[in-house]
Design an enzyme around this catalytic site. Structure first.
Site, PDB file in Angstrom:
ATOM      1  N   ASP A 285       0.852  -1.207   0.000  1.00 48.86           N
ATOM      2  CA  ASP A 285       0.000   0.000   0.000  1.00 48.86           C
ATOM      3  C   ASP A 285       0.884   1.252   0.000  1.00 48.86           C
ATOM      4  OD1 ASP A 285      -1.697  -2.090   2.092  1.00 48.86           O
ATOM      5  OD2 ASP A 285      -2.638  -1.342   0.258  1.00 48.86           O
TER       6      ASP A 285
ATOM      7  N   GLU B 257       1.758  -6.419  -5.379  1.00 50.66           N
ATOM      8  CA  GLU B 257       1.410  -5.523  -6.497  1.00 50.66           C
ATOM      9  C   GLU B 257       2.607  -4.726  -6.977  1.00 50.66           C
ATOM     10  OE1 GLU B 257      -2.333  -3.523  -6.304  1.00 50.66           O
ATOM     11  OE2 GLU B 257      -1.600  -1.779  -7.398  1.00 50.66           O
TER      12      GLU B 257
HETATM   13  O1  TRH Z   1       4.600  -6.098   0.517  1.00 49.80           O
HETATM   14  P1  TRH Z   1       3.554  -6.631  -0.379  1.00 49.80           P
HETATM   15  O2  TRH Z   1       3.090  -7.996  -0.130  1.00 49.80           O
HETATM   16  O3  TRH Z   1       2.300  -5.646  -0.358  1.00 49.80           O
HETATM   17  C1  TRH Z   1       0.985  -6.156  -0.446  1.00 49.80           C
HETATM   18  C2  TRH Z   1       0.488  -5.992  -1.864  1.00 49.80           C
HETATM   19  O4  TRH Z   1       0.678  -4.671  -2.289  1.00 49.80           O
HETATM   20  C3  TRH Z   1      -0.996  -6.332  -1.954  1.00 49.80           C
HETATM   21  O5  TRH Z   1      -1.491  -5.988  -3.243  1.00 49.80           O
HETATM   22  C4  TRH Z   1      -1.757  -5.547  -0.907  1.00 49.80           C
HETATM   23  O6  TRH Z   1      -3.098  -5.968  -0.926  1.00 49.80           O
HETATM   24  C5  TRH Z   1      -1.163  -5.831   0.450  1.00 49.80           C
HETATM   25  O7  TRH Z   1       0.207  -5.414   0.467  1.00 49.80           O
HETATM   26  C6  TRH Z   1      -1.912  -5.074   1.510  1.00 49.80           C
HETATM   27  O8  TRH Z   1       4.094  -6.606  -1.882  1.00 49.80           O
HETATM   28  P2  TRH Z   1       4.372  -5.435  -2.878  1.00 49.80           P
HETATM   29  O9  TRH Z   1       3.102  -4.887  -3.419  1.00 49.80           O
HETATM   30  O10 TRH Z   1       5.365  -5.941  -3.837  1.00 49.80           O
HETATM   31  O11 TRH Z   1       5.046  -4.272  -2.030  1.00 49.80           O
HETATM   32  C7  TRH Z   1       6.350  -4.450  -1.526  1.00 49.80           C
HETATM   33  C8  TRH Z   1       7.069  -3.110  -1.570  1.00 49.80           C
HETATM   34  O12 TRH Z   1       8.306  -3.209  -0.861  1.00 49.80           O
HETATM   35  C9  TRH Z   1       7.423  -2.734  -2.990  1.00 49.80           C
HETATM   36  O13 TRH Z   1       7.274  -1.332  -3.146  1.00 49.80           O
HETATM   37  C10 TRH Z   1       8.889  -3.107  -3.091  1.00 49.80           C
HETATM   38  C11 TRH Z   1       9.357  -2.777  -1.711  1.00 49.80           C
HETATM   39  N1  TRH Z   1      10.590  -3.443  -1.276  1.00 49.80           N
HETATM   40  C12 TRH Z   1      11.623  -2.635  -0.860  1.00 49.80           C
HETATM   41  O14 TRH Z   1      11.529  -1.394  -0.904  1.00 49.80           O
HETATM   42  N2  TRH Z   1      12.765  -3.219  -0.404  1.00 49.80           N
HETATM   43  C13 TRH Z   1      12.906  -4.575  -0.344  1.00 49.80           C
HETATM   44  O15 TRH Z   1      13.959  -5.064   0.092  1.00 49.80           O
HETATM   45  C14 TRH Z   1      11.820  -5.400  -0.798  1.00 49.80           C
HETATM   46  C15 TRH Z   1      11.952  -6.876  -0.781  1.00 49.80           C
HETATM   47  C16 TRH Z   1      10.656  -4.802  -1.258  1.00 49.80           C
END
Ligand code: TRH
Length: 396
Positions: A16, A275
């Site tokens: 989010d 996402e």
């Molecule tokens: O963390 P998520 O599982 O977030 C989820 C999804 O957005 C889902 O759609 C939503 O319903 C739920 O939250 C509430 O996965 P996502 O979307 O990939 O977000 C991870 C964020 O973290 C992304 O912006 C990448 C970032 N990230 C970093 O900044 N550093 C890191 O080391 C890693 C592994 C990820």
């Protein structure tokens, strides 16, 4: 100039705030808009963006005014603050006092509900749907990100593809050294792993241990690192590197969001989730495996299938159909839909098809680029609502 208020409630994980922060930065830096980002959980935000002070009620980060969204909500008068655009991210429900103040505003603000991403067909018919709000007399518009020109498109910074193209071997070496992981070696493939709880991970660790091709896996923090530790039978803490047979496992720290793209660009295959990392893997133009955010009613399975159907559509495909089928088998296994019948062979085929699948990744990213980027499409839509706002960048 009319302010944009963006509201983000951190449900769980990082997606989010990951999406909202990316959007807020783009609106501020590329469209020079005054943006105020309201976030309820600054601690999660600070993990993505170390410049954020989790204790500050208000702060400016990369030209975005970041405000802690507290309950009760501060007496903010959007009219006085000339908030003319309000983005309610993922139906997070705006504070009642804020809505009441919006209702008193003139001219009426543009109220947008930014939806979650889905590849399902119905999204195109719902994108820009309007919902009159009887109590406030306001109208809420549903804005759907998506993969086609009949949706809001995907978040993509203006210089992303150029930065990616500039990320050459030397840049990758510098990144790997900063990360404290080994440089790329001939004949070895590199995989990044960012996942939810997944009973199939042990299975693939076994396959990777016996892989014909040596493999190094960069494991991001969370359940994945803990599960690798259980599989190893020893703690697998940040900074650890452990070799088992053909697989070397590296426990990464949680990187600032700005460093996540270079991680994807440094790997041959990326396991992503949710996402935002799912979208970033598509822009990385590398083969990737997506674990959809698990939903109680298995709605994520429908989302997964809808995306796979688009991504692997063979219309005019130049790639070998076998390569695309192998990817489908791995995706369905990874999401617990059906175990790969011949896992070792499937992994070997995936490695063998890497070039083919990289071609599909490039093609796909080029197609996505035609839908324009989400921030620009939002600015264009708002500009069409009342002419009070800056015109979007030309050229999509
Ligand atoms: O963390 P998520 O599982 O977030 C989820 C999804 O957005 C889902 O759609 C939503 O319903 C739920 O939250 C509430 O996965 P996502 O979307 O990939 O977000 C991870 C964020 O973290 C992304 O912006 C990448 C970032 N990230 C970093 O900044 N550093 C890191 O080391 C890693 C592994 C990820």
């Amino acid at each position: 100039m009319s302010r944009w208020d963006l509201f983000c409630r951190v449900v769980d994980n990082y997606g989010d705030i990951g999406v909202c922060w990316r959007l807020a930065r783009q609106l501020a830096s590329e469209h020079h808009l005054p943006v105020r980002l309201w976030v309820d959980d600054l601690a999660s935000f600070a993990r993505l963006c170390p410049a954020v002070d989790p204790l500050a009620p208000v702060q400016v980060v990369e030209s975005v005014e970041v405000c802690r969204w507290t309950d009760p909500f501060p007496a903010v008068d959007p009219h006085a603050e000339s908030a003319a655009v309000v983005i309610e991210a993922f139906a997070c429900e705006l504070p009642a006092t804020y809505i009441a103040a919006l209702a008193r505003s003139t001219p009426r603000p543009v109220w947008i509900n930014l939806e979650y991403l889905s590849a399902e067909e119905w999204v195109e018919g719902c994108h820009l749907g309007r919902s009159p709000q009887p109590d406030s007399g306001l109208v809420k518009t549903f804005f759907f990100p998506g993969f086609t020109t009949r949706t809001g498109g995907l978040l993509k910074e203006r210089d992303l593809l150029e930065r990616r193209a500039r990320f050459n071997d030397r840049a990758e070496e510098a990144f790997r050294s900063r990360l404290g992981v080994p440089l790329r070696a001939d004949g070895r493939i590199t995989v990044s792993l960012f996942c939810y709880e997944n009973p199939r991970l042990r299975h693939w660790l076994d396959v990777w241990r016996e892989s014909a091709t040596p493999i190094q896996v960069f494991v991001s923090p969370g359940w994945g690192q803990a599960e690798v530790g259980r599989w190893l039978g020893e703690p697998f803490l940040e900074g650890t590197c452990v070799q088992r047979g053909q697989v070397s496992l590296h426990a990464l720290p949680f990187l600032p969001q700005s460093e996540y793209d270079p991680l994807l660009w440094s790997c041959d295959l990326n396991f992503v989730r949710g996402e935002d990392s799912f979208v970033r893997a598509q822009w990385a133009e590398r083969p990737f495996v997506w674990q959809a955010y698990p939903q109680a009613d298995a709605a994520h399975v429908v989302k997964l299938q809808a995306f796979l159907d688009r991504y692997l559509a063979s219309d005019g495909a130049k790639e070998q159909p076998e390569a695309l089928e192998t990817l489908r088998v791995v995706w369905r296994d990874w999401n617990g839909l059906e175990p790969a019948p011949r896992p070792g062979a499937t992994w070997g085929e995936l490695v063998h098809s890497h070039r083919e699948l990289a071609k599909r990744g490039k093609e796909w990213a080029a197609r996505l680029d035609q839908a324009g980027d989400l921030a620009n499409n939002l600015v264009r839509f708002v500009g069409e609502q009342g002419g009070l706002f800056p015109q979007p960048r030309q050229g999509g």
